[in-house]
Design an enzyme around this catalytic site. Structure first.
Site, PDB file in Angstrom:
ATOM      1  N   ASP A 280       0.832  -1.202   0.000  1.00  0.00           N
ATOM      2  CA  ASP A 280       0.000   0.000   0.000  1.00  0.00           C
ATOM      3  C   ASP A 280       0.871   1.258   0.000  1.00  0.00           C
ATOM      4  O   ASP A 280       0.694   2.146  -0.833  1.00  0.00           O
ATOM      5  CB  ASP A 280      -0.955  -0.021   1.200  1.00  0.00           C
ATOM      6  CG  ASP A 280      -1.868  -1.241   1.134  1.00  0.00           C
ATOM      7  OD1 ASP A 280      -2.226  -1.635   0.020  1.00  0.00           O
ATOM      8  OD2 ASP A 280      -2.194  -1.810   2.188  1.00  0.00           O
TER       9      ASP A 280
ATOM     10  N   GLU B 208       0.923  -6.575  -5.384  1.00  0.00           N
ATOM     11  CA  GLU B 208       0.640  -5.714  -6.544  1.00  0.00           C
ATOM     12  C   GLU B 208       1.883  -4.997  -7.081  1.00  0.00           C
ATOM     13  O   GLU B 208       2.232  -5.112  -8.249  1.00  0.00           O
ATOM     14  CB  GLU B 208      -0.430  -4.683  -6.162  1.00  0.00           C
ATOM     15  CG  GLU B 208      -0.754  -3.744  -7.302  1.00  0.00           C
ATOM     16  CD  GLU B 208      -1.987  -2.887  -7.078  1.00  0.00           C
ATOM     17  OE1 GLU B 208      -2.927  -3.352  -6.408  1.00  0.00           O
ATOM     18  OE2 GLU B 208      -2.010  -1.749  -7.575  1.00  0.00           O
TER      19      GLU B 208
HETATM   20  O1  TRH Z   1       3.579  -6.012   0.446  1.00  0.00           O
HETATM   21  P1  TRH Z   1       2.679  -6.639  -0.532  1.00  0.00           P
HETATM   22  O2  TRH Z   1       2.228  -7.981  -0.184  1.00  0.00           O
HETATM   23  O3  TRH Z   1       1.455  -5.697  -0.767  1.00  0.00           O
HETATM   24  C1  TRH Z   1       0.211  -6.203  -1.220  1.00  0.00           C
HETATM   25  C2  TRH Z   1      -0.458  -5.256  -2.198  1.00  0.00           C
HETATM   26  O4  TRH Z   1      -0.483  -3.947  -1.776  1.00  0.00           O
HETATM   27  C3  TRH Z   1      -1.859  -5.712  -2.419  1.00  0.00           C
HETATM   28  O5  TRH Z   1      -2.554  -4.741  -3.185  1.00  0.00           O
HETATM   29  C4  TRH Z   1      -2.581  -5.936  -1.126  1.00  0.00           C
HETATM   30  O6  TRH Z   1      -3.826  -6.483  -1.383  1.00  0.00           O
HETATM   31  C5  TRH Z   1      -1.824  -6.912  -0.283  1.00  0.00           C
HETATM   32  O7  TRH Z   1      -0.542  -6.421  -0.069  1.00  0.00           O
HETATM   33  C6  TRH Z   1      -2.476  -7.122   1.048  1.00  0.00           C
HETATM   34  O8  TRH Z   1       3.392  -6.742  -1.982  1.00  0.00           O
HETATM   35  P2  TRH Z   1       3.681  -5.608  -3.065  1.00  0.00           P
HETATM   36  O9  TRH Z   1       2.413  -4.984  -3.541  1.00  0.00           O
HETATM   37  O10 TRH Z   1       4.514  -6.235  -4.083  1.00  0.00           O
HETATM   38  O11 TRH Z   1       4.518  -4.490  -2.328  1.00  0.00           O
HETATM   39  C7  TRH Z   1       5.806  -4.690  -1.867  1.00  0.00           C
HETATM   40  C8  TRH Z   1       6.571  -3.380  -1.887  1.00  0.00           C
HETATM   41  O12 TRH Z   1       7.800  -3.535  -1.189  1.00  0.00           O
HETATM   42  C9  TRH Z   1       6.929  -2.932  -3.292  1.00  0.00           C
HETATM   43  O13 TRH Z   1       6.783  -1.517  -3.403  1.00  0.00           O
HETATM   44  C10 TRH Z   1       8.404  -3.290  -3.439  1.00  0.00           C
HETATM   45  C11 TRH Z   1       8.875  -3.098  -2.021  1.00  0.00           C
HETATM   46  N1  TRH Z   1      10.084  -3.846  -1.649  1.00  0.00           N
HETATM   47  C12 TRH Z   1      11.217  -3.119  -1.305  1.00  0.00           C
HETATM   48  O14 TRH Z   1      11.203  -1.878  -1.350  1.00  0.00           O
HETATM   49  N2  TRH Z   1      12.335  -3.805  -0.929  1.00  0.00           N
HETATM   50  C13 TRH Z   1      12.382  -5.164  -0.885  1.00  0.00           C
HETATM   51  O15 TRH Z   1      13.455  -5.725  -0.515  1.00  0.00           O
HETATM   52  C14 TRH Z   1      11.217  -5.882  -1.250  1.00  0.00           C
HETATM   53  C15 TRH Z   1      11.239  -7.394  -1.224  1.00  0.00           C
HETATM   54  C16 TRH Z   1      10.084  -5.200  -1.625  1.00  0.00           C
END
Ligand code: TRH
Length: 379
Positions: free
Chosen positions: A19, A279
């Protein structure tokens, strides 16, 4: 659109990084590429700091990367019409403070009010994108803005310079080794097939590790701290902390620090295969031009399986990727070594088709541009 527009973006962090990851990305793009003065309201500063280390978790207000960041500590508070921005976005149906909504109604020129929804490849999204919803009491209308994969949706987040940045990074022979080495990855580890792993804790990680251990292809699996910690710690025989590493058979697993969001793209670009989730990482993997496997957030009654199938159908990357993705999400059958061998064989072809896919999903513009156009159309 004029360059003096202001925008308030409200983000509630619900037990994940996505988010705030999406809101932070959108905020910066709206400011940089569209000249909008963005204020980002965030309830959980600790999580924000994981993806953006410049954040001061104790500050109520701060300016980071030209974005005004406000700690959204409570639903209370007094707001006047002058506090309300030209555009107000609530992310994923988060309830903005009632006092702020009342102030929106007091503003001589009502703000454009959007609810930015989650991404899905399902067809119903087209029918719901941009629908208005009138406030039951106040003279305000909220519009539902859906990201998506077709021209009848809001599109996907993608910065203007992203592809050029990726190409510059990959064309510099020193860049990938230097980046991986900064994360502790050794030359020998980097010489194997590199896989980044980001998934929910219930992914069948142990089974996949077993298939990789017994396989012919050397695999280096890079796992940011906090991801699938139990399965990773079991494999390592020690806590899954940054720097922990173990090799067995053809597999080496290394725990990385959780990288800042901007470095996460570099990690995706540096690997041959990326496991992503939710996402934002899922969308970034689509810009990375490499094969990827999506772990979708599980929903009641396996609703997520429908969403997964809808995406796989649109993506059409072939039976090896489909079968592996379904099994990874507990929606399909098959033994892991067979699924893995088929996927590994198909990866070059999947990557080769990725730029066609990118062009297709960007043909109607990116989400930030579509959002600003939509706001302008309502004025
Ligand atoms: O954290 P998420 O599981 O988020 C999700 C989505 O928001 C989804 O819409 C919602 O329904 C669900 O949660 C509950 O996975 P997402 O969306 O890939 O977000 C991860 C964020 O973290 C992304 O912006 C990339 C960032 N990230 C880093 O900055 N550094 C890292 O080392 C990693 C692994 C990820």
């Amino acid at each position: 659109m004029s360059t003096s527009l202001s925008l308030d973006l409200f983000c509630k962090v619900v037990d994940n990084f996505g988010d705030i990851g999406i809101c932070w990305r959108l905020a910066r793009q709206l400011q940089r590429e569209h000249g909008i003065a963005v204020t980002l309201w965030v309830d959980d500063m600790q999580t924000f700091r994981r993806i953006c280390p410049q954040i001061d978790v104790a500050a109520e207000r701060q300016q980071v990367d030209h974005i005004a960041v406000r700690h959204w500590a409570s639903q209370e508070g007094e707001f006047s019409a002058a506090d309300v921005a030209d555009i107000v976005i609530e992310f994923f149906g988060c309830d903005i403070p009632l006092g702020y909504i009342a102030a929106m109604a007091q503003r001589p020129q009502r703000p454009v009010w959007l609810n930015l929804e989650g991404l899905s490849a399902e067809e119903w999204v087209e029918g719901c994108h941009s629908l208005p919803s009138k406030h039951p009491r106040l003279p305000l209308t909220k519009y539902f803005f859906f990201p998506g994969f077709t021209e009848k949706t809001g599109g996907l987040l993608c910065e203007k310079g992203l592809e050029a940045e990726r190409l510059a990074y990959l064309s510099d022979p020193a860049a990938v080794p230097a980046f991986l080495s900064s994360l502790g990855v050794t030359e020998a580890e980097a010489a194997a097939m590199k896989v980044s792993l980001f998934c929910y804790p219930y992914a069948p990680v142990a089974e996949l590790f077993a298939a990789w251990c017994g396989g012919e292809q050397s695999v280096t699996c890079l796992v940011p701290e906090g991801v699938a910690s139990d399965a990773v710690a079991n494999f390592l025989g020690q806590p899954a902390l940054p720097g922990a590493v173990r090799s067995q058979g053809a597999l080496t697993v290394r725990v990385l620090p959780f990288v800042p969001q901007q470095d996460y793209d570099k990690l995706l670009w540096s690997c041959d295969l990326n496991f992503v989730r939710g996402e934002d990482s899922w969308v970034r993997a689509q810009w990375a031009g490499k094969s990827f496997i999506w772990h979708i957030y599980a929903q009641d009654e396996n609703l997520h399986h429908k969403k997964l199938r809808a995406f796989l159908q649109r993506y059409a990357a072939g039976s090896a990727l489909d079968a592996f993705s379904l099994r990874w999400n507990d929606a399909g059958e098959g033994d892991w070594p067979t699924l893995w061998n088929a996927l590994a064989a198909a990866m070059p072809e999947i990557s080769a088709k990725s730029s066609d896919w990118q062009q297709k999903i960007l043909s109607n513009g990116d989400l930030a541009t579509n959002l600003t156009k939509f706001c302008a159309s309502l004025k």
